[in-house]
Each structure stands twice: as C-alpha cells, then as structure tokens.
Design a protein around this motif. Structure first.
Motif, PDB file in Angstrom:
ATOM      1  N   ARG A 316      -0.029  34.722  37.024  1.00 40.20           N
ATOM      2  CA  ARG A 316      -0.186  33.393  37.077  1.00 40.20           C
ATOM      3  C   ARG A 316       0.036  31.994  37.638  1.00 40.20           C
ATOM      4  NH1 ARG A 316       0.840  29.319  32.563  1.00 40.20           N
ATOM      5  NH2 ARG A 316       2.484  30.752  31.810  1.00 40.20           N
ATOM      6  N   SER A 317       0.794  32.041  38.646  1.00 40.88           N
ATOM      7  CA  SER A 317       1.178  31.453  39.184  1.00 40.88           C
ATOM      8  C   SER A 317       0.445  31.049  40.693  1.00 40.88           C
ATOM      9  CB  SER A 317       2.980  31.347  39.915  1.00 40.88           C
ATOM     10  OG  SER A 317       3.214  30.945  38.831  1.00 40.88           O
ATOM     11  N   GLY A 318      -0.142  32.102  40.937  1.00 41.25           N
ATOM     12  CA  GLY A 318      -1.404  32.542  42.027  1.00 41.25           C
ATOM     13  C   GLY A 318       0.102  33.328  43.413  1.00 41.25           C
ATOM     14  N   PHE A 319       0.688  34.202  43.055  1.00 38.44           N
ATOM     15  CA  PHE A 319       1.527  34.758  43.924  1.00 38.44           C
ATOM     16  C   PHE A 319       1.593  35.815  44.122  1.00 38.44           C
ATOM     17  CE2 PHE A 319       5.456  32.399  42.346  1.00 38.44           C
ATOM     18  CZ  PHE A 319       5.766  31.922  43.866  1.00 38.44           C
ATOM     19  N   ASP A 320       1.249  36.536  45.950  1.00 39.75           N
ATOM     20  CA  ASP A 320       0.479  37.582  45.972  1.00 39.75           C
ATOM     21  C   ASP A 320       1.234  38.580  45.762  1.00 39.75           C
ATOM     22  OD1 ASP A 320      -1.018  36.237  47.924  1.00 39.75           O
ATOM     23  OD2 ASP A 320       0.640  35.531  48.535  1.00 39.75           O
ATOM     24  N   GLY A 321       2.688  38.764  45.169  1.00 39.98           N
ATOM     25  CA  GLY A 321       3.514  39.835  44.903  1.00 39.98           C
ATOM     26  C   GLY A 321       4.974  39.574  44.004  1.00 39.98           C
ATOM     27  N   MET A 322       6.150  40.580  44.008  1.00 39.37           N
ATOM     28  CA  MET A 322       6.748  40.259  43.197  1.00 39.37           C
ATOM     29  C   MET A 322       8.016  41.507  43.953  1.00 39.37           C
ATOM     30  SD  MET A 322       6.944  41.884  39.509  1.00 39.37           S
ATOM     31  CE  MET A 322       4.544  41.302  39.881  1.00 39.37           C
ATOM     32  N   TYR A 323       9.611  40.752  44.220  1.00 40.65           N
ATOM     33  CA  TYR A 323      10.582  41.550  44.623  1.00 40.65           C
ATOM     34  C   TYR A 323      11.376  41.879  43.275  1.00 40.65           C
ATOM     35  CZ  TYR A 323      13.427  38.061  46.032  1.00 40.65           C
ATOM     36  OH  TYR A 323      13.868  35.947  46.309  1.00 40.65           O
ATOM     37  N   THR A 324      12.093  42.908  43.653  1.00 37.76           N
ATOM     38  CA  THR A 324      13.370  42.596  41.939  1.00 37.76           C
ATOM     39  C   THR A 324      14.945  42.566  42.855  1.00 37.76           C
ATOM     40  OG1 THR A 324      13.849  44.806  43.252  1.00 37.76           O
ATOM     41  CG2 THR A 324      12.368  44.071  41.453  1.00 37.76           C
ATOM     42  N   TYR A 325      15.191  42.170  44.072  1.00 38.20           N
ATOM     43  CA  TYR A 325      16.293  41.844  44.785  1.00 38.20           C
ATOM     44  C   TYR A 325      17.757  42.417  45.048  1.00 38.20           C
ATOM     45  CZ  TYR A 325      20.180  38.963  47.356  1.00 38.20           C
ATOM     46  OH  TYR A 325      21.014  38.396  47.702  1.00 38.20           O
ATOM     47  N   PHE A 326      17.706  41.949  43.468  1.00 38.05           N
ATOM     48  CA  PHE A 326      19.471  42.747  42.966  1.00 38.05           C
ATOM     49  C   PHE A 326      19.794  44.141  43.797  1.00 38.05           C
ATOM     50  CE2 PHE A 326      18.575  38.839  39.924  1.00 38.05           C
ATOM     51  CZ  PHE A 326      19.624  38.049  40.557  1.00 38.05           C
ATOM     52  N   ALA A 327      20.789  44.708  43.318  1.00 34.73           N
ATOM     53  CA  ALA A 327      21.112  45.789  44.097  1.00 34.73           C
ATOM     54  C   ALA A 327      21.726  46.712  42.616  1.00 34.73           C
ATOM     55  CB  ALA A 327      21.705  46.132  45.195  1.00 34.73           C
ATOM     56  N   THR A 328      21.371  46.165  41.231  1.00 38.85           N
ATOM     57  CA  THR A 328      22.340  46.503  40.058  1.00 38.85           C
ATOM     58  C   THR A 328      21.213  47.335  39.078  1.00 38.85           C
ATOM     59  OG1 THR A 328      21.749  44.674  39.900  1.00 38.85           O
ATOM     60  CG2 THR A 328      24.022  45.035  40.756  1.00 38.85           C
ATOM     61  N   ASN A 329      20.840  48.458  39.278  1.00 37.62           N
ATOM     62  CA  ASN A 329      20.161  49.513  38.636  1.00 37.62           C
ATOM     63  C   ASN A 329      20.804  49.177  36.790  1.00 37.62           C
ATOM     64  OD1 ASN A 329      19.009  50.867  37.534  1.00 37.62           O
ATOM     65  ND2 ASN A 329      20.315  52.606  38.192  1.00 37.62           N
ATOM     66  N   GLY A 330      19.736  48.486  36.281  1.00 34.93           N
ATOM     67  CA  GLY A 330      20.055  48.292  34.297  1.00 34.93           C
ATOM     68  C   GLY A 330      20.923  47.436  34.655  1.00 34.93           C
ATOM     69  N   PHE A 331      20.746  46.094  36.056  1.00 35.71           N
ATOM     70  CA  PHE A 331      21.464  44.249  35.669  1.00 35.71           C
ATOM     71  C   PHE A 331      20.437  43.826  35.039  1.00 35.71           C
ATOM     72  CE2 PHE A 331      21.717  40.902  37.702  1.00 35.71           C
ATOM     73  CZ  PHE A 331      22.093  40.024  36.947  1.00 35.71           C
ATOM     74  N   SER A 332      19.323  43.625  35.025  1.00 39.74           N
ATOM     75  CA  SER A 332      18.046  43.449  34.776  1.00 39.74           C
ATOM     76  C   SER A 332      16.595  44.085  34.688  1.00 39.74           C
ATOM     77  CB  SER A 332      17.584  41.903  35.821  1.00 39.74           C
ATOM     78  OG  SER A 332      16.899  42.776  37.046  1.00 39.74           O
ATOM     79  N   TYR A 333      15.312  43.520  34.233  1.00 41.12           N
ATOM     80  CA  TYR A 333      14.714  45.154  34.085  1.00 41.12           C
ATOM     81  C   TYR A 333      13.973  44.655  35.259  1.00 41.12           C
ATOM     82  CZ  TYR A 333       9.721  46.100  32.761  1.00 41.12           C
ATOM     83  OH  TYR A 333       8.739  46.773  32.378  1.00 41.12           O
ATOM     84  N   GLY A 334      13.799  43.688  36.479  1.00 39.09           N
ATOM     85  CA  GLY A 334      13.477  44.204  37.875  1.00 39.09           C
ATOM     86  C   GLY A 334      13.777  45.381  38.675  1.00 39.09           C
ATOM     87  N   SER A 335      15.834  45.554  38.394  1.00 40.73           N
ATOM     88  CA  SER A 335      16.292  45.623  38.583  1.00 40.73           C
ATOM     89  C   SER A 335      16.680  47.264  38.398  1.00 40.73           C
ATOM     90  CB  SER A 335      17.961  45.452  39.564  1.00 40.73           C
ATOM     91  OG  SER A 335      18.594  44.827  37.950  1.00 40.73           O
ATOM     92  N   SER A 336      15.870  47.331  37.722  1.00 37.25           N
ATOM     93  CA  SER A 336      16.290  49.099  36.859  1.00 37.25           C
ATOM     94  C   SER A 336      14.814  49.220  37.496  1.00 37.25           C
ATOM     95  CB  SER A 336      15.975  48.826  35.172  1.00 37.25           C
ATOM     96  OG  SER A 336      17.114  47.741  34.833  1.00 37.25           O
ATOM     97  N   HIS A 337      15.620  50.864  37.621  1.00 42.61           N
ATOM     98  CA  HIS A 337      14.530  51.814  39.224  1.00 42.61           C
ATOM     99  C   HIS A 337      13.081  52.130  37.849  1.00 42.61           C
ATOM    100  CE1 HIS A 337      18.876  52.387  41.634  1.00 42.61           C
ATOM    101  NE2 HIS A 337      18.455  51.314  41.184  1.00 42.61           N
ATOM    102  N   HIS A 338      13.883  52.594  36.126  1.00 43.86           N
ATOM    103  CA  HIS A 338      13.401  53.083  35.784  1.00 43.86           C
ATOM    104  C   HIS A 338      11.670  52.351  35.867  1.00 43.86           C
ATOM    105  CE1 HIS A 338      15.546  51.925  32.593  1.00 43.86           C
ATOM    106  NE2 HIS A 338      14.459  51.289  31.542  1.00 43.86           N
ATOM    107  N   ASN A 339      11.854  51.182  35.628  1.00 49.10           N
ATOM    108  CA  ASN A 339      11.162  50.415  35.051  1.00 49.10           C
ATOM    109  C   ASN A 339       9.924  50.021  36.140  1.00 49.10           C
ATOM    110  OD1 ASN A 339      11.856  49.503  32.652  1.00 49.10           O
ATOM    111  ND2 ASN A 339      13.218  47.980  33.732  1.00 49.10           N
ATOM    112  N   TRP A 340      10.305  50.615  37.544  1.00 45.27           N
ATOM    113  CA  TRP A 340       9.180  50.174  39.232  1.00 45.27           C
ATOM    114  C   TRP A 340       8.038  51.252  38.455  1.00 45.27           C
ATOM    115  CZ3 TRP A 340      13.771  51.218  43.238  1.00 45.27           C
ATOM    116  CH2 TRP A 340      14.881  50.197  43.315  1.00 45.27           C
ATOM    117  N   ALA A 341       8.425  52.397  38.012  1.00 45.66           N
ATOM    118  CA  ALA A 341       6.749  52.028  38.226  1.00 45.66           C
ATOM    119  C   ALA A 341       6.110  51.749  37.675  1.00 45.66           C
ATOM    120  CB  ALA A 341       6.656  54.208  37.354  1.00 45.66           C
TER     121      ALA A 341
END
Length: 457
Positions: A316-341
């Motif tokens: 909605r903001s008009g960004f062109d993409g997203m990144y997950t930054y955190f190197a902690t699998n399971g710490f956040s939704y974005g940093s959890s490998h199983h959510n990447w698909a």
C-alpha cells in the motif's frame, strides 16, 4: 753491460707491477654504492664523512617534516587515492585470481567504528550494555560500557582489532574481503549529514572513500537508509536527492536493471514499518503529494518486513520490494525461513521484489546480556549454509547478507580471531580459519549463479 741492461729491465718491470698493484688496491676501496662523479675515497676521510652524514641527516629530517606536514594537511580521501594508486598492480593480480563479483549478492556494511588513532576516541567498540525494558529483569544484569581495546562490545574479536572505519587500510581490507567472498553490492548504512545513531558519530563524509575503494575492487554501493530523526516523506525526498546528486555519478554507485530495462538506484529502508503507509505513499506513489516517481530521483525502495501484516502495508505504501534483514531464523515472521516461500509468492503476485536476508548466526549478549534466547549458534558454518539453501529454494532475484561487520549482533562474516583477555573469552571460528565465512559466501555465490542460469532457461 748486457747483464746491467737485463737487471735494469727487471727492476723497471717490478716497479711497474708494484704501481699497478697499488692502483688495484686503491680501486677496491671505492664504495660499491658510489655512482658516477662520487668523490673517490670519501669514506677514508672521517671529518668529511661526518659532515656529509650530518648534511644527509638534516635533509632527511627536512624531507620527513615536509612529508608529515603534507600528511596532516591531506584529508582522508586523498590518502585513500594515493594508497589505491600504490596497490593497483596487486588488484590486477587479484582480479585474475578471483571469480567475478555477484551483483545479486548484497551485503550490509557499517562504517560506525572508531578508535583513538583516527577518531580521538573509541566509537561503538565501547558500546554500552543496554538495559532490559522491564526494570525487574534489568536489575539482574550488569550495567556500564565496554572498555576497548581488550574489552569490546562484541562476542567475537576482529582480526583487524578495534579498528577505525576512517582508516584507509581498513576500508581496503574490507573491500578485498567482500570481493574475495564474491559479493557484488555493498549496502552501506547511512544517516544524513550531521546525524548518527545514538552511539555513533556522523559518517556521511566517508562515503567518497568507500565508493573509491569499492570501485577499485569492482564492487558497487547501495544505501541502507537508517531511521534518522524525523524521517518522513519530505525528508526522504530531500535525502534521496542529496545522495543521487552527490554520489550518483560515481562509477561504483549501484543501479539495478529492472524488468522493463530501466537502470535505477536502490535504497534499503530500515525500520520502514515505524512510518505509516499514508506517509510513504506521499513519496512512493505516482499520485503522492511528494511523489518521487518519474522524476530524476526515482529509484527502487526496499522496505523491511518483520511481521506478516507488514507485507500489505509495504504494498500500500508504494515500495518496490521487501527484505527481512534479521539473521535469526524464527525470531520474526520475516526472518523465519519457512515463511519465505509465501512471501515470495505474495511479492510475485503484486509485482514486488522479495530479498531474503541470510546470516551466519546471531549473538548480541555483549550489549544485551539478557537476550540469550535469541542467540543462533553458527554450528561451524552449518547455520549459514542452511539459510542460503532456504533462500535459493524461493529463487530470489537478489539475496542480502546480514552482515559483513555488524559485530555487536554477532552476524559478521568479516575475519575474526581467537582472543582471551582477563575475564573475557571471545568466540571464534575454530576449527576453521578466520576467513571461513568469506569462503562459504563465495561457495554459495557460485552455486547461486549456476542455479540462476537454470531458472532463466
């Protein structure tokens, strides 16, 4: 009479041989370093030799004094240029030995470190111990600051020691390491001129040096916009314009080729979620009141995704993409490998880029002593390789790496060494060498290249 002449000839011959011997002996006394026109036998005259040495010493002192003055007057940028010129031959040799940089491997890089030699004091290495937000928990943990160089705000210890990010030799060593790892784009942590994080000092004046050294190693530089004070649509427009106007013409300035063939700068926006979508939309949508779209300052803006709901806000903001930054699998939704698909699928269906962030591990207990539960052990490199494997499964256009040198959070792939001092025992990369994570990055960079060729077939 004949006998007298014979005896005279013999005496004359012996005299000639004697003279020749003396001349040869004198010739051997000539110093080896004597050049054409040097005073012959100067070393045999002690007084003259002493005067000459004294004059030479004065001239050397004068030369050194002049050199010191030039060094003091010259700024860091000119020092860096001179250093680069001196080592261009070694870079050419390096180019022959290394694989090409992978411009689809982006690595987060920090220039906030300082030491007394270059900065007059330690910066960031003396990081404070951050208290827990719950006073009851905070009271159970130590307080204060770290005391470099033996005690630094990190669980690992750099091979380069408690360095300054202003040191040209350090910057060059970093570029060489990142190139050795076959990364291609440095994502440089950036605050506007005169601004910095709460533990650092302004670093915008280092950007030209970083760009120059990056170019030397055939690397590119993108910008990681940090959450500076009062960041909003207006200030972002101003700062993007500033970056492009000031640095956009440099050959190391990164531009990404889009699917439509446009070459656009790329900006990663850290903690983008703290600003509401309506403010971002003013800047990032065509109809926005501060729209940057279809102007000379248009670019690709990549938002940080932490929670699942952020993906809708990002769109909605008009960004062109997203990144997950955190190197902690399971710490956040974005940093959890199983959510990447599922995130990749969402991005594909909404014409967004998905840039997963991989890292070698995570440990920040040197600055957050209460945060043990978020530590991710490196498992001798297996954690890092698992993250790369998960990233490749979703076939991303770009993979980001957290990080080259975020030492406080233990996500660095920069060379680290074993160190024990007083009561502090630092972690290290044993049983592997200090460059093991550079080698693993290079391995997966090559693997990515090969797999990407198959994706595009």
């Amino acid at each position: 009479m004949a006998r007298f002449r014979r005896r005279t000839c013999i005496i004359l011959l012996l005299f000639i041989l004697f003279i020749c011997s003396i001349m040869m002996a004198l010739k051997t006394l000539r110093p080896d370093r004597a050049g054409f026109g040097d005073p012959f036998g100067l070393g045999l005259l002690p007084e003259l030799q002493q005067r000459t040495v004294l004059l030479d010493s004065k001239q050397n002192l004068l030369n050194r004094a002049q050199g010191d003055t030039v060094t003091r007057v010259s700024n860091l940028h000119s020092i860096a240029v001179n250093t680069m010129k001196a080592s261009m031959s070694s870079v050419k040799k390096l180019e022959e030995e290394l694989s090409a940089p992978n411009y689809n491997f982006h690595i987060f890089y920090y220039t906030w470190y300082g030491n007394p030699q270059f900065d007059g004091k330690y910066i960031h290495w003396n990081h404070p111990l951050l208290p827990h937000w719950d006073p009851k928990i905070a009271n159970n943990y130590p307080k204060g600051r770290h005391n470099p160089p033996e005690d630094i705000g990190a669980n690992f210890y750099p091979e380069l020691g408690s360095y300054s990010s202003k040191d040209p030799t350090v910057i060059e060593a970093h570029m060489k390491q990142m190139r050795t790892a076959s990364t291609g784009v440095i994502v440089l942590s950036w605050y506007p001129p005169g601004m910095a994080d709460e533990n650092g000092e302004p670093t915008d004046d280092l950007v030209p040096i970083v760009l120059d050294y990056a170019h030397k190693y055939n690397l590119k530089v993108a910008f990681h916009i940090e959450p500076y004070k009062d960041r909003d649509d207006r200030s972002m427009y101003h700062n993007v314009k500033y970056i492009i106007d000031k640095y956009g013409s440099h050959p190391a300035f990164y531009r990404h080729k889009t699917s439509t063939g446009r070459l656009l700068p790329m900006f990663y926006v850290y903690d983008s979620y703290v600003t509401i979508p309506e403010i971002w939309a003013n800047l990032l949508t065509v109809s926005g009141s501060q729209s940057i779209r279809n102007t000379p300052y248009d670019a690709l803006f990549i938002a940080l995704l932490v929670e699942e709901r952020h993906k809708h806000d990002i769109h909605r903001s008009g960004f062109d993409g997203m990144y997950t930054y955190f190197a902690t699998n399971g710490f956040s939704y974005g940093s959890s490998h199983h959510n990447w698909a599922s995130l990749k699928a969402f991005c594909d269906s909404n014409n967004l880029m998905f840039i997963p962030s991989v890292g070698p591990g995570y440990i920040d207990t040197s600055i957050r002593p209460w945060n043990n539960h978020n530590t991710r052990n490196r498992v001798n490199g297996k954690y890092y390789e698992t993250a790369f494997s998960a990233a490749l499964l979703v076939r991303p256009e770009i993979i980001s790496i957290t990080s080259f040198n975020e030492w406080h959070e233990g996500t660095q792939i920069e060379k680290a060494v074993p160190k024990r001092t007083g009561q502090v025992v630092y972690l290290d990369y044993k049983p592997h060498k200090p460059n093991v994570y550079l080698e693993l990055t290079q391995k997966w960079s090559e693997k990515y290249r090969k797999e990407q060729e198959q994706w595009l077939m």
